[in-house]
Design a protein around this motif. Structure first.
Motif, mmCIF file in Angstrom:
data_model
loop_
_atom_site.group_PDB
_atom_site.id
_atom_site.type_symbol
_atom_site.label_atom_id
_atom_site.label_comp_id
_atom_site.label_asym_id
_atom_site.label_seq_id
_atom_site.Cartn_x
_atom_site.Cartn_y
_atom_site.Cartn_z
ATOM 1 N N TYR A 4 82.592 36.868 86.428
ATOM 2 C CA TYR A 4 81.768 36.511 85.235
ATOM 3 C C TYR A 4 81.987 37.590 84.397
ATOM 4 C CZ TYR A 4 79.263 34.621 89.074
ATOM 5 O OH TYR A 4 79.331 32.718 89.831
ATOM 6 N N SER A 5 82.742 39.224 84.579
ATOM 7 C CA SER A 5 82.918 39.916 83.320
ATOM 8 C C SER A 5 83.622 38.779 82.014
ATOM 9 C CB SER A 5 83.235 41.155 83.683
ATOM 10 O OG SER A 5 84.270 40.897 84.162
ATOM 11 N N VAL A 6 84.865 38.297 83.041
ATOM 12 C CA VAL A 6 85.771 38.189 81.836
ATOM 13 C C VAL A 6 84.597 36.398 81.088
ATOM 14 C CG1 VAL A 6 88.004 36.356 81.752
ATOM 15 C CG2 VAL A 6 87.737 38.638 82.672
ATOM 16 N N ALA A 7 84.072 35.438 82.010
ATOM 17 C CA ALA A 7 83.596 34.717 81.528
ATOM 18 C C ALA A 7 82.429 35.051 80.393
ATOM 19 C CB ALA A 7 82.825 33.816 81.941
ATOM 20 N N ASP A 8 81.745 36.809 80.301
ATOM 21 C CA ASP A 8 80.981 37.024 79.816
ATOM 22 C C ASP A 8 81.565 37.298 78.006
ATOM 23 O OD1 ASP A 8 79.683 38.660 78.102
ATOM 24 O OD2 ASP A 8 78.498 39.916 79.778
ATOM 25 N N ARG A 9 82.759 38.097 77.976
ATOM 26 C CA ARG A 9 83.596 38.284 76.701
ATOM 27 C C ARG A 9 84.270 37.144 76.481
ATOM 28 N NH1 ARG A 9 85.768 42.248 80.734
ATOM 29 N NH2 ARG A 9 87.668 40.500 81.081
ATOM 30 N N HIS A 10 84.664 36.370 77.301
ATOM 31 C CA HIS A 10 85.622 34.781 76.562
ATOM 32 C C HIS A 10 84.000 34.373 76.029
ATOM 33 C CE1 HIS A 10 86.659 30.867 76.246
ATOM 34 N NE2 HIS A 10 86.020 30.059 76.399
ATOM 35 N N TYR A 11 82.531 33.896 76.293
ATOM 36 C CA TYR A 11 81.692 33.752 75.669
ATOM 37 C C TYR A 11 81.305 34.215 74.441
ATOM 38 C CZ TYR A 11 81.275 29.825 79.370
ATOM 39 O OH TYR A 11 81.648 28.920 80.453
ATOM 40 N N ARG A 12 81.301 35.170 74.400
ATOM 41 C CA ARG A 12 80.890 36.363 73.547
ATOM 42 C C ARG A 12 81.968 36.180 72.292
ATOM 43 N NH1 ARG A 12 77.021 39.248 74.772
ATOM 44 N NH2 ARG A 12 76.093 39.768 76.749
ATOM 45 N N ALA A 13 83.264 35.887 72.806
ATOM 46 C CA ALA A 13 84.120 35.856 71.134
ATOM 47 C C ALA A 13 84.066 34.793 70.467
ATOM 48 C CB ALA A 13 85.271 35.963 72.207
ATOM 49 N N ALA A 14 83.858 33.307 71.508
ATOM 50 C CA ALA A 14 83.043 31.702 71.213
ATOM 51 C C ALA A 14 82.795 31.655 70.325
ATOM 52 C CB ALA A 14 83.453 31.013 71.956
ATOM 53 N N SER A 15 80.840 32.367 69.946
ATOM 54 C CA SER A 15 80.126 32.505 69.645
ATOM 55 C C SER A 15 80.742 33.399 68.289
ATOM 56 C CB SER A 15 79.089 33.000 70.624
ATOM 57 O OG SER A 15 77.937 32.802 69.795
ATOM 58 N N ALA A 16 81.130 34.469 68.635
ATOM 59 C CA ALA A 16 80.987 35.246 67.684
ATOM 60 C C ALA A 16 82.243 34.331 66.297
ATOM 61 C CB ALA A 16 81.855 36.494 68.156
ATOM 62 N N ASN A 17 83.129 33.686 66.512
ATOM 63 C CA ASN A 17 84.174 33.751 65.626
ATOM 64 C C ASN A 17 83.574 32.160 65.250
ATOM 65 O OD1 ASN A 17 85.981 35.613 66.329
ATOM 66 N ND2 ASN A 17 86.423 34.557 67.721
ATOM 67 N N ARG A 18 82.341 31.028 65.629
ATOM 68 C CA ARG A 18 81.998 29.868 64.953
ATOM 69 C C ARG A 18 81.122 29.881 64.842
ATOM 70 N NH1 ARG A 18 81.251 28.132 70.100
ATOM 71 N NH2 ARG A 18 83.562 27.251 70.494
ATOM 72 N N THR A 19 80.764 29.420 63.143
ATOM 73 C CA THR A 19 79.621 29.069 62.416
ATOM 74 C C THR A 19 78.630 28.174 63.062
ATOM 75 O OG1 THR A 19 81.058 29.511 60.603
ATOM 76 C CG2 THR A 19 79.186 29.295 59.617
ATOM 77 N N PRO A 20 77.879 29.343 63.090
ATOM 78 C CA PRO A 20 76.902 28.531 64.605
ATOM 79 C C PRO A 20 76.019 26.870 63.759
ATOM 80 C CG PRO A 20 75.640 30.992 63.596
ATOM 81 C CD PRO A 20 77.026 30.489 62.869
ATOM 82 N N ASP A 21 76.196 27.039 61.895
ATOM 83 C CA ASP A 21 75.551 25.908 61.371
ATOM 84 C C ASP A 21 76.218 25.063 61.164
ATOM 85 O OD1 ASP A 21 72.813 27.486 60.406
ATOM 86 O OD2 ASP A 21 73.977 28.401 58.880
ATOM 87 N N THR A 22 78.011 25.799 61.400
ATOM 88 C CA THR A 22 79.094 24.191 61.529
ATOM 89 C C THR A 22 78.379 23.736 62.602
ATOM 90 O OG1 THR A 22 79.640 25.397 59.434
ATOM 91 C CG2 THR A 22 80.979 23.620 60.625
ATOM 92 N N TYR A 23 78.680 24.087 63.326
ATOM 93 C CA TYR A 23 78.815 23.582 64.928
ATOM 94 C C TYR A 23 77.468 24.312 65.478
ATOM 95 C CZ TYR A 23 84.069 23.408 63.548
ATOM 96 O OH TYR A 23 84.731 23.451 63.180
ATOM 97 N N GLN A 24 76.129 23.779 65.250
ATOM 98 C CA GLN A 24 75.099 24.381 65.809
ATOM 99 C C GLN A 24 74.772 23.800 67.580
ATOM 100 O OE1 GLN A 24 71.901 22.988 63.483
ATOM 101 N NE2 GLN A 24 70.346 23.526 65.119
ATOM 102 N N ARG A 25 75.211 22.420 68.065
ATOM 103 C CA ARG A 25 75.272 22.163 68.954
ATOM 104 C C ARG A 25 76.215 22.885 70.281
ATOM 105 N NH1 ARG A 25 78.518 19.255 72.124
ATOM 106 N NH2 ARG A 25 80.370 18.784 71.061
#
Length: 131
Positions: A4-25
């Motif tokens: 879960y700690s690796v998954a946590d880092r992965h999802y946080r990185a993915a979220s930080a590197n994506r523009t929310p308005d462009t990829y809202q879903r």
């Protein structure tokens, strides 16, 4: 796998590197996955907050995957509320609101998303933000 700690880092990185308005879903689903990962680490208050944020991104997005995730979050949040987890009521209420048919929902400013049922999170033609 259950790292879960690796998954946590992965999802946080993915979220930080994506523009929310462009990829809202996609952003909303990533935040929901992060909430599940955090909950698996017994950080339930943080998970409730992440799920609430993910629901903000899912609002107005027409997607079967979103709807399925919202249903899951609704039942999970109800369990958290019954156990007295701080912050559980907000995602439960938001999830229940998002599951209502559009014509029954309260509030204004909601935008229809998707293209004829497409699952891409882009604004529908003729709506604000559409190309």
């Amino acid at each position: 796998m259950k790292d879960y700690s690796v998954a946590d880092r992965h999802y946080r990185a993915a979220s930080a590197n994506r523009t929310p308005d462009t990829y809202q879903r996609v952003h909303g689903l990533t935040m929901a996955n992060l909430g599940e990962t955090v909950a698996a680490q017994h950080r339930h208050e943080e998970a409730a907050g992440l799920r609430s944020r993910s629901l903000d991104f899912m609002d107005g997005v027409v997607s079967h995957r979103n709807r399925r995730e919202i249903k899951t979050m609704c039942s999970t949040a109800a369990g958290y509320r019954k156990r007295g987890v701080t912050g559980a009521r907000s995602p439960e209420q938001k999830a229940a609101e998002l599951l209502r048919p559009e014509h029954e929902r309260t509030g204004s400013g909601r935008h229809e998303r998707g293209r004829g049922g497409a699952d891409d999170g882009r604004p529908a033609p003729g709506t604000p933000g559409a190309p």
